[in-house]
Design an enzyme around this catalytic site. Sequence first.
Site, short mmCIF file in Angstrom:
data_model
loop_
_atom_site.label_atom_id
_atom_site.label_comp_id
_atom_site.label_asym_id
_atom_site.label_seq_id
_atom_site.Cartn_x
_atom_site.Cartn_y
_atom_site.Cartn_z
N CYS A 384 0.66 -1.13 0.02
CA CYS A 384 0.28 0.24 -0.38
C CYS A 384 1.08 0.96 0.15
O CYS A 384 1.85 1.37 -0.93
CB CYS A 384 -1.06 0.29 1.60
SG CYS A 384 -2.27 1.14 1.09
N HIS A 519 -3.50 -5.05 -0.08
CA HIS A 519 -2.63 -5.69 1.77
C HIS A 519 -2.99 -7.50 1.37
O HIS A 519 -3.92 -7.83 1.29
CB HIS A 519 -3.86 -5.11 2.58
CG HIS A 519 -3.79 -3.98 2.87
ND1 HIS A 519 -2.58 -3.37 4.22
CD2 HIS A 519 -4.53 -2.72 2.40
CE1 HIS A 519 -2.51 -1.94 4.02
NE2 HIS A 519 -3.72 -1.18 2.82
N GLU A 521 -1.46 -9.46 3.06
CA GLU A 521 -1.93 -10.11 5.10
C GLU A 521 -2.84 -10.90 4.65
O GLU A 521 -3.54 -11.14 5.73
CB GLU A 521 -0.95 -9.44 5.72
CG GLU A 521 -1.77 -7.55 6.21
CD GLU A 521 -1.59 -6.83 4.78
OE1 GLU A 521 -1.54 -5.49 5.85
OE2 GLU A 521 -0.96 -7.20 3.80
#
EC number: 6.3.4.2
Length: 545
Positions: A384, A519, A521
């Site tokens: 990001c 993102h 994750e």
Amino acid sequence: MAKKRETKYIFVTGGVLSSLGKGIAAASIATLLKNAGLKVSILKADPYINVDPGTMSPLEHGEVFVTDDGAETDLDLGHYERFLDESLSQNNNFTTGRVYSSVIEKERRGDYLGKTIQVIPHIVNEIVERIKKAGEGNDVLIVEIGGTVGDIEGLPFLEAIRAMRVELDKHHTMNVHLTLVPYIKAAGELKTKPTQHSVGELRRIGITPDMIICRSEMPLNRELKDKIAASCGVEKNCVIESYDSASIYQIPLLFLKQDILTPISEVLNLGELKVDMSNWDRLVKRVIAPTKEVKIAFVGKYVDLKESYKSLTEGLIHAGANLDTKVDIKWCDSERIDSENVEDTLKDVDGILVAGGFGSRGVDGKMQAIKFARERKIPYLGICLGMQLCVIEFARNVLGLKDANSIEFNENCKDPVIYLIDTFIDTNGKKQIRTYQSPLGGTMRLGAYDCNVKENSLLSTVYNGAKKIKERHRHRYEANPKYREELEKQGLLVSGESNGLIEVVELKDHPFFLGVQFHPEFTSRLTSPNPAILGFIDASLKHAR
């Protein structure tokens, strides 16, 4: 017509104090039930009055977790997804603020036909309706009630689960209470009195637990567990210990070892439950005792509050487990990195990660770290803001655009290589992408979007040749396509796009340099790590060798 699935509910409450791990306990039970062949989902009900955590400071709430459908939710939903290996939605999290907002909107529309609106029945009924909606189509719904028994803000939620126990028959609801059994060092004893008081508080509300999970620093002996069972009115096999472990991913195995599914099956009438956790057990062993090690510099501005990066640190653990590697994180405060100390700070690491974030604080330090990774050919992953900053750094130091910047930091910069998402409007005046207008005035790009992958790129290699991937976003700014040709000519290639938006950049002639606008994750799980994070750790491992 197929018979409608009857959902059964497990309500998880907490006592004595917060942060005991209700979310991990709930996710662990859900994981075991799923591996027993049941269709399972989880719901987090939060008593705070904020509508969602999206506008809350990371210092207040930790990480904001984002679902596929763009909901900004409590970080416990991240645990749920990582344990269950399933994508949840906005139906899996709600707050007091959302409940009251909904009830007030209904009252304004006249839905209640002029009646006086009260906590009972209207607020409680709204909570019950949301719980039932989250449970639709599942065999079992785990419902975690945020906060601690005795908190005034949690009373409507507890009343809701009490009401559901009365409404449904005895085999459709189960109350699990997680409580603290503290070790008093001066006395050299584990004490059960806080648990007894916590259960007493529950009973005053009208809820009797069917199972008690005891959080402690160490295992409980049989005598202590029997004492808790007798004093709290539960069966002996319904006192489950949850002591401090080397990894949160051990907890499902710890519960299974104590045969937790037998009493759950008895209460909910689920029949015989057989579970195969062999693959999970194999990965957990690699988390606890891996054979290899790699050191990663984690560059961010919230390094003193690691809950702000919970999904990302867990994503690193997932990648490490699947590569039989311990990921040793070196936390680097970006506000303390400058051109004078960047080499001393990063000279001993095998990979550099710059995480997402908002605001200009710590940006210069992050760009120093990016420059160091680019020039020294150290594996780099920018997420990001970490992607946006590698574009700015490259524009300044390679293209020679000294005024290159993001308009987040300087609205009047000469070369806005990163600019506002609002700029992306087509000739008809319609936005090309789905966005969320925040009450604070900001436009956010939230949720999952498709990304087209360039062939023969690093991104393509990392995602095993996929031509299209889908990842989640939470940001306001985009890379400016006006500078794309010039960036690519000098070696910063665009390898991922979505509706004309630059999603991924990578550096030519570098062992691993990847900047992703999304993102990764948020979609990483223990049993299926995110490819971008896995590729980064793999490259860092090769660099270490």
